[in-house]
Design a protein around this motif. Sequence first.
Motif, PDB file in Angstrom:
ATOM      1  N   GLU A 193      -7.120  -3.788  30.242  1.00 17.29           N
ATOM      2  CA  GLU A 193      -8.011  -3.301  31.378  1.00 17.29           C
ATOM      3  C   GLU A 193      -9.465  -4.075  31.249  1.00 17.29           C
ATOM      4  O   GLU A 193     -10.009  -4.322  30.490  1.00 17.29           O
ATOM      5  CB  GLU A 193      -8.149  -1.695  31.274  1.00 17.29           C
ATOM      6  N   TYR A 206      -6.103  -3.633  35.879  1.00 16.06           N
ATOM      7  CA  TYR A 206      -5.181  -2.880  34.919  1.00 16.06           C
ATOM      8  C   TYR A 206      -3.649  -3.469  34.895  1.00 16.06           C
ATOM      9  O   TYR A 206      -3.081  -3.258  35.660  1.00 16.06           O
ATOM     10  CB  TYR A 206      -5.278  -1.413  35.374  1.00 16.06           C
ATOM     11  N   TYR A 211     -13.800   1.090  36.064  1.00 20.20           N
ATOM     12  CA  TYR A 211     -12.973  -0.046  36.174  1.00 20.20           C
ATOM     13  C   TYR A 211     -13.245  -0.903  37.332  1.00 20.20           C
ATOM     14  O   TYR A 211     -13.881  -0.474  38.390  1.00 20.20           O
ATOM     15  CB  TYR A 211     -11.502   0.750  36.617  1.00 20.20           C
ATOM     16  N   GLN A 214     -14.044  -2.748  21.775  1.00 21.83           N
ATOM     17  CA  GLN A 214     -13.674  -3.462  23.169  1.00 21.83           C
ATOM     18  C   GLN A 214     -14.536  -4.963  23.264  1.00 21.83           C
ATOM     19  O   GLN A 214     -15.567  -5.194  22.369  1.00 21.83           O
ATOM     20  CB  GLN A 214     -14.141  -2.829  24.380  1.00 21.83           C
ATOM     21  N   ARG A 218      -9.621  -4.113  25.984  1.00 23.80           N
ATOM     22  CA  ARG A 218     -10.469  -3.526  27.011  1.00 23.80           C
ATOM     23  C   ARG A 218     -11.592  -4.563  27.015  1.00 23.80           C
ATOM     24  O   ARG A 218     -12.234  -4.866  25.998  1.00 23.80           O
ATOM     25  CB  ARG A 218     -11.130  -2.080  26.791  1.00 23.80           C
TER      26      ARG A 218
END
Length: 304
Positions: free
Chosen positions: A43, A32, A57, A122, A104
């Motif tokens: 991220e 991140y 994540y 993303q 992302r």
Amino acid sequence: VTDAGTTGYGYGLLDDYKSLNTYYSNGTYYLYDVTKPMNGVIETRTANNGSSLPGNYSVDSNNAWTAYSQAADVDAHAYAGKVYDYYKNTHNRNSFDNNGATIRSTVHYGSNYNNAFWNGSQMVYGDGDGSTFTSLSGALDVVAHELTHAVTERTAGLQYQYQSGALNESFSDVFGYFLDSGDYLMGEDVYTPGVSGDALRSLSNPPQYGQPAHMNDYINTSSDNGGVHTNSGIPNKAAYNTIQSIGKAKAEKIYYRALTVYLTPTSNFSYARAALLQSAADLYGSGSSTYNSVKAAWDAVGVY
Ligand SMILES: CCC(=O)Oc1c(C)cccc1C(=O)O
Ligand SMILES: [Zn+2]
């Protein structure tokens, strides 16, 4: 720059060392990146070889992202940061929306998935089947290609079919070259890991990988959204001709201006020629050698 970020390190798909902009919270490190201006975040997440997005994540316990299973995460994160920096530093564009949108990426998507794509929100990368592809985030030109789909979507909006779709593909390949300009090949770092020297596509020699390099050889087909990954060879060859004659620094200014100022959702190859010529005129003058080089580049592929 914020004070919450941390700096880790890891190894990419090619076992290459990379420094990583990470984030520490409650005993866990995250991929991140909070170092970009105006709170832009980058991220990276993992689908754990499932197909639900955005996934979790990517995390690590000690900020040393050295496991082989983390290499795709490391590359996706580091390369997304490089592409962010390119658009900001070279074109003064703050993320794909020019307003600091979060970038992302999700890696380890699907099983034996030989694909990478921008899904409208993303970037998504498969791990490949180990024969046709290895993890697709392992190539800077692939990451730049995918993120440029997002830029195109927010600017020209080139419809992903037939000639406008082939232009959409070509602009992604051309900005892939601008990021990874050591060669005119696309995807060579992740394509057929067992075979050296080959690639997904070539801008300098599209026919080497089954693409046309002249309008006379345009493929009329309905498959692949009207041949968007095949007919992109024609504008790709024109881009190669342009870069060879005027150099990368001028070419990337002309291509960025055409994409963000002149191209529209239904632009065809002829309109792209006009947009690039107008951009060359705007930046370097209508009678300039630069202008004439762009003209010659498109004449050579039979697009007027
Ligand atoms: C150079 C990156 C690229 O072409 O990614 C794709 C792959 C590997 C398969 C299908 C579509 C795409 C794409 O992004 O167009
Ligand atoms: Zn593409």
